[in-house]
Design a protein around this motif. Structure first.
Motif, PDB file in Angstrom:
ATOM      1  N   PRO A   1    -105.792 -11.075  59.670  1.00  0.00           N
ATOM      2  CA  PRO A   1    -104.539 -10.328  59.607  1.00  0.00           C
ATOM      3  C   PRO A   1    -104.665  -8.962  60.294  1.00  0.00           C
ATOM      4  N   ALA A   2    -105.795  -8.298  60.144  1.00  0.00           N
ATOM      5  CA  ALA A   2    -105.978  -6.982  60.770  1.00  0.00           C
ATOM      6  C   ALA A   2    -105.924  -7.089  62.295  1.00  0.00           C
ATOM      7  N   TYR A   3    -106.509  -8.147  62.858  1.00  0.00           N
ATOM      8  CA  TYR A   3    -106.457  -8.358  64.312  1.00  0.00           C
ATOM      9  C   TYR A   3    -105.009  -8.511  64.779  1.00  0.00           C
ATOM     10  N   VAL A   4    -104.240  -9.339  64.078  1.00  0.00           N
ATOM     11  CA  VAL A   4    -102.835  -9.577  64.449  1.00  0.00           C
ATOM     12  C   VAL A   4    -102.030  -8.288  64.364  1.00  0.00           C
ATOM     13  N   GLU A   5    -102.272  -7.492  63.333  1.00  0.00           N
ATOM     14  CA  GLU A   5    -101.535  -6.242  63.169  1.00  0.00           C
ATOM     15  C   GLU A   5    -101.942  -5.201  64.204  1.00  0.00           C
ATOM     16  N   ALA A   6    -103.198  -5.229  64.658  1.00  0.00           N
ATOM     17  CA  ALA A   6    -103.703  -4.219  65.598  1.00  0.00           C
ATOM     18  C   ALA A   6    -103.400  -4.532  67.060  1.00  0.00           C
ATOM     19  N   ASN A   7    -103.133  -5.798  67.376  1.00  0.00           N
ATOM     20  CA  ASN A   7    -102.935  -6.213  68.761  1.00  0.00           C
ATOM     21  C   ASN A   7    -101.606  -6.940  68.906  1.00  0.00           C
TER      22      ASN A   7
ATOM     23  N   GLU B   1     -92.744 -24.577  62.426  1.00  0.00           N
ATOM     24  CA  GLU B   1     -93.963 -25.153  63.008  1.00  0.00           C
ATOM     25  C   GLU B   1     -94.535 -24.256  64.105  1.00  0.00           C
ATOM     26  N   LEU B   2     -95.804 -23.897  63.960  1.00  0.00           N
ATOM     27  CA  LEU B   2     -96.511 -23.114  64.962  1.00  0.00           C
ATOM     28  C   LEU B   2     -96.957 -24.041  66.083  1.00  0.00           C
ATOM     29  N   LEU B   3     -96.526 -23.742  67.318  1.00  0.00           N
ATOM     30  CA  LEU B   3     -96.897 -24.563  68.470  1.00  0.00           C
ATOM     31  C   LEU B   3     -97.874 -23.854  69.405  1.00  0.00           C
ATOM     32  N   GLY B   4     -97.987 -22.550  69.276  1.00  0.00           N
ATOM     33  CA  GLY B   4     -98.904 -21.806  70.124  1.00  0.00           C
ATOM     34  C   GLY B   4     -98.832 -20.335  69.809  1.00  0.00           C
ATOM     35  N   PHE B   5     -99.744 -19.578  70.435  1.00  0.00           N
ATOM     36  CA  PHE B   5     -99.723 -18.133  70.252  1.00  0.00           C
ATOM     37  C   PHE B   5    -100.594 -17.480  71.310  1.00  0.00           C
ATOM     38  N   TYR B   6    -100.383 -16.176  71.457  1.00  0.00           N
ATOM     39  CA  TYR B   6    -101.270 -15.392  72.315  1.00  0.00           C
ATOM     40  C   TYR B   6    -101.423 -13.995  71.738  1.00  0.00           C
ATOM     41  N   ALA B   7    -102.522 -13.345  72.145  1.00  0.00           N
ATOM     42  CA  ALA B   7    -102.783 -11.963  71.743  1.00  0.00           C
ATOM     43  C   ALA B   7    -103.151 -11.179  72.992  1.00  0.00           C
ATOM     44  N   LEU B   8    -102.577 -10.004  73.097  1.00  0.00           N
ATOM     45  CA  LEU B   8    -102.758  -9.126  74.244  1.00  0.00           C
ATOM     46  C   LEU B   8    -103.477  -7.863  73.780  1.00  0.00           C
ATOM     47  N   LEU B   9    -104.622  -7.579  74.386  1.00  0.00           N
ATOM     48  CA  LEU B   9    -105.312  -6.322  74.096  1.00  0.00           C
ATOM     49  C   LEU B   9    -104.746  -5.261  75.028  1.00  0.00           C
TER      50      LEU B   9
END
Length: 153
Positions: free
Chosen positions: A40-46, A56-64
């Motif tokens: 959860p901390a990663y998702v909140e920080a980035n 239904e979750l089909l995909g996701f991405y995270a951007l630094l």
């Protein structure tokens, strides 16, 4: 109808499950995810975004943000080949542009290199293996973020 929405920390466990279920990270590539989880901390920080079909979750991405990097991008096996990866990358372009990013680096999963090149990335190098967890070289690519030109009136 698939919507791409800002993720919340409460989705971290679902992101981890989607990653670990991915057929792209089975066999020789499984070690990179061994013991890895999205927190959860990663998702909140980035800046992290989820592709949702209803619940239904089909995909996701995270951007630094610093330095700019597409850190994670996954599409569920059941949604492969439907253009969702391209939609996520296009969404990432808009997010990167809104944050003033001019380029975004990706250290690619080797089988995903062709996808990133088709999406407009250019190859910039190779990241050497880091045994024992990462026993293979990984392609490095960079996206130049397209900017909308202002028209003079």
């Amino acid at each position: 109808m698939v919507d791409i929405v800002r993720a919340t920390g409460s989705q971290a466990e679902s992101f981890t499950a989607l990653m670990h279920a991915s057929s792209a990270y089975q066999g020789e590539y499984a070690s990179i995810l061994d013991g890895y989880s999205v927190t959860p901390a990663y998702v909140e920080a980035n800046p992290t975004f989820a592709a949702m079909d209803g619940e239904e979750l089909l995909g996701f991405y995270a951007l630094l943000e610093e330095p700019p990097e597409l850190d994670i991008l996954f599409v569920a096996d059941t949604a492969q080949g439907l253009g969702l990866g391209g939609r996520l990358v296009t969404h990432m372009f808009a997010e990167a542009r809104s944050r003033g990013m001019r380029t975004v680096r990706v250290v690619s999963h080797p089988p995903a290199l062709g996808f990133y090149l088709r999406m407009g990335a250019r190859r910039t190098g190779t990241i050497p293996p880091r045994p024992p967890k990462i026993a293979w070289a990984r392609p490095e690519v960079v996206f130049t973020i397209p900017h909308v030109r202002e028209t003079l009136t």
